[in-house]
Scaffold this active site. Structure first.
Site, PDB file in Angstrom:
ATOM      1  N   LYS A  76     -33.091  27.962 -34.443  1.00 41.47           N
ATOM      2  CA  LYS A  76     -32.318  28.587 -35.514  1.00 41.47           C
ATOM      3  C   LYS A  76     -32.726  27.915 -36.826  1.00 41.47           C
ATOM      4  CE  LYS A  76     -27.471  29.641 -36.734  1.00 41.47           C
ATOM      5  NZ  LYS A  76     -26.064  29.540 -36.287  1.00 41.47           N
ATOM      6  N   SER A 151     -23.467  33.799 -36.120  1.00 39.66           N
ATOM      7  CA  SER A 151     -24.556  33.724 -37.072  1.00 39.66           C
ATOM      8  C   SER A 151     -25.918  33.488 -36.436  1.00 39.66           C
ATOM      9  CB  SER A 151     -24.281  32.607 -38.075  1.00 39.66           C
ATOM     10  OG  SER A 151     -24.216  31.353 -37.405  1.00 39.66           O
ATOM     11  N   SER A 175     -20.669  31.190 -33.079  1.00 45.02           N
ATOM     12  CA  SER A 175     -22.019  31.708 -33.358  1.00 45.02           C
ATOM     13  C   SER A 175     -23.047  31.533 -32.259  1.00 45.02           C
ATOM     14  CB  SER A 175     -22.562  31.107 -34.643  1.00 45.02           C
ATOM     15  OG  SER A 175     -21.920  31.699 -35.743  1.00 45.02           O
TER      16      SER A 175
HETATM   17  N1  GLN Z   1     -17.990  33.944 -37.629  1.00 41.86           N
HETATM   18  C1  GLN Z   1     -17.579  32.598 -37.920  1.00 41.86           C
HETATM   19  C2  GLN Z   1     -17.744  32.301 -39.385  1.00 41.86           C
HETATM   20  O1  GLN Z   1     -18.275  33.118 -40.064  1.00 41.86           O
HETATM   21  C3  GLN Z   1     -18.349  31.615 -37.087  1.00 41.86           C
HETATM   22  C4  GLN Z   1     -19.705  31.327 -37.575  1.00 41.86           C
HETATM   23  C5  GLN Z   1     -20.385  30.235 -36.827  1.00 41.86           C
HETATM   24  O2  GLN Z   1     -19.994  29.902 -35.711  1.00 41.86           O
HETATM   25  N2  GLN Z   1     -21.381  29.649 -37.453  1.00 41.86           N
HETATM   26  O3  GLN Z   1     -17.341  31.271 -39.848  1.00 41.86           O
END
Ligand code: GLN
EC number: 6.3.5.7
Length: 483
Positions: A76, A151, A175
């Site tokens: 990532k 994400s 995510s």
């Molecule tokens: N959807 C959540 C956020 O936008 C989690 C994102 C993540 O786990 N990086 O904060």
């Protein structure tokens, strides 16, 4: 060749059926051919990959072994990679080449993993759809009109489309698990402190945790083995021995107590997903598990608490991107204030700016007690709910998401609607617990995930349950048409 899992690749390399260099070339060609449909990579690292693959082949020829030696993966794009762009999905870091490797990157490289590239992601890991990347949205290989989740949507789409067997990802509020659910993968968010955050660009430091995304629990065990461990460079890393995760896969589920929270099956859950979750429960019962209804009464407060705490930490973490020290700087600033304002205004996208403003507001004098402190108290209640539940049960099971992957653009103009989709995943981050999502079936041709949560440092238990489930079901073997 591209259908092989990490475990199969390890066996094939050990049996000299193919070399890492051959496999790496096949996958790089596949990425070049198919990724234009998905947009799952921000950067490809062909030269690095080929030199790592050749080095792994030499190590094997010299008698070394290891499940990751010569295994192709991707990172990532928030794991720092020395000399390679590390963008975090943001214009702010479009020109940033990290001066050092993240601990996770260094550990996996030392184990002989081959880095094919850096995967697309929501800007600064903020999102559940992978639509907020500066490099464009990622598409779901199961249906190119739908989001892959976020994400870590790039890592998920690439692995689901068989562009590579596994990838690293991070989970601040879901995510890893949510994109795993949306793309028919197995994804594991470890216990907070299990995997080093050093060199992982911070979103919300008390919630962020790196982990594996792969097609099977067996492969998650292999990749987690290479990622986990104490790191003196990360002050929240925990000095606990790392168990042999692959050795934990074959335990019997006889008598395993599975807690099913009644709050999970509320009106917000798509009934077709509820049915698939009940089917997975029946499957685990057949393997000897015992189901117990439980309650997590503070779950309803978790989304508002998370969406105060995460932006508060983000507003602090992202203050370093000031146009002076890292990344993007605006053209012809008139003075220092103008430099800050325009560099940040032009370098950050809309969702990142929204969260910085929410977070700075929640932390400001006069509002701190009302929002931030209150959210921290809720966080403790959420954790206490889990501690009480784990006195009664060994794992907690439920849906990973309330809905399957939505259409691209369907929620991008309504951020709160997107936040609500995180209802089942964020509680594990608030409590610091490990969680895993695994394939449980399909709704309208789109994958559905079942989530398992376990007590601290019981990643092996999650992998054991998931592996036994996968020995008796075939959802995880389904391949998206066209890939
Ligand atoms: N959807 C959540 C956020 O936008 C989690 C994102 C993540 O786990 N990086 O904060």
């Amino acid at each position: 060749m591209h259908h092989m899992t990490l475990a199969e690749i390890a066996r094939g390399l050990a049996d000299k059926k193919f070399s890492s260099e051959e496999l790496t070339k096949v996958l790089l060609a596949r990425i070049a051919q198919l990724d234009p449909q998905l947009n799952s990579f921000i950067s490809l690292t062909e030269e690095l990959a080929l030199s790592q693959a050749k080095a792994a082949d030499v190590r094997r020829a010299n008698g070394e072994s290891g499940a990751l030696l010569g295994a192709p993966i991707a990172h990532k794009d928030l794991f720092c990679t020395q000399g390679i762009r590390t963008s975090c999905g943001s214009k702010m870091l479009d020109n940033f080449k990290a001066p050092y490797d993240a601990t996770v990157v260094a550990k996996l490289a030392a184990a002989g993993a081959v880095t094919l590239g850096k995967t697309n992601m929501d800007e600064f890991a903020m999102g559940s759809a992978n639509e907020s990347s500066y490099y464009g949205a990622v598409k779901n290989p199961w249906n190119l009109e739908h989001v892959p989740g976020g994400s870590s949507g790039g890592s998920a789409a690439a692995v689901a489309a068989r562009l590579l067997p596994a990838a690293t990802a991070t989970d601040t509020g879901g995510s890893i698990r949510q994109p795993a659910a949306f793309t028919n993968l197995t994804g594991l968010k470890p216990t907070y402190g299990r995997v080093s955050r050093w060199g992982m660009i911070a979103y919300a430091s008390s919630l962020d945790q790196g982990g594996p995304l792969a097609r099977t629990a067996e492969d998650c065990a292999i990749l987690l083995q290479g990622m986990a461990g104490f790191d003196p460079n990360d002050s929240t890393s925990i000095d606990e021995p790392v168990p042999d995760y692959s050795a934990s896969l074959n335990g019997s589920l006889q008598g395993l107590r599975i807690g099913v929270p009644k709050e999970y099956f509320s009106a917000g859950l798509d009934p077709r997903i509820a049915e698939l979750i009940h089917n997975s429960i029946k499957e685990l019962e057949k393997l000897g598990a015992v189901i117990k209804p439980i309650s997590l009464p503070n779950m309803q407060h978790a989304i508002p608490a998370y969406y105060v705490i995460a932006p508060a930490e983000a507003s602090s973490n992202l203050s370093r991107f000031d146009g002076v020290r890292f990344g993007y700087r605006c053209e012809n600033p008139e003075n220092l204030i103008d430099l800050y304002k325009r560099s940040r205004g032009e370098g950050f996208g809309a969702e990142v700016q929204r969260r910085i403003m929410v977070g700075a507001y929640a932390l400001s004098a006069g509002y701190y007690d009302a929002y931030y402190l209150k959210a921290q108290k809720i966080r403790r209640l959420v954790k206490n709910d889990f501690m009480a539940a784990f006195n009664e049960v060994d794992i907690i099971l439920g849906p990973t998401t309330p809905n399957p992957a939505w259409k691209l653009g369907a929620k991008s103009s309504d951020p709160v609607a997107e936040y609500l989709e995180d209802v089942y995943t964020i509680t594990a981050n608030l409590a610091g617990l490990p969680g895993l999502s695994m394939p449980a079936g399909f709704v309208d041709g789109l994958p559905v995930g079942v989530q398992l949560l376990a007590p601290y440092f019981q990643e092996g238990r999650l992998l054991n349950v998931a592996h036994q489930y996968q020995l008796n079901t075939d959802w995880h073997t389904r391949t998206p048409t066209g890939f």
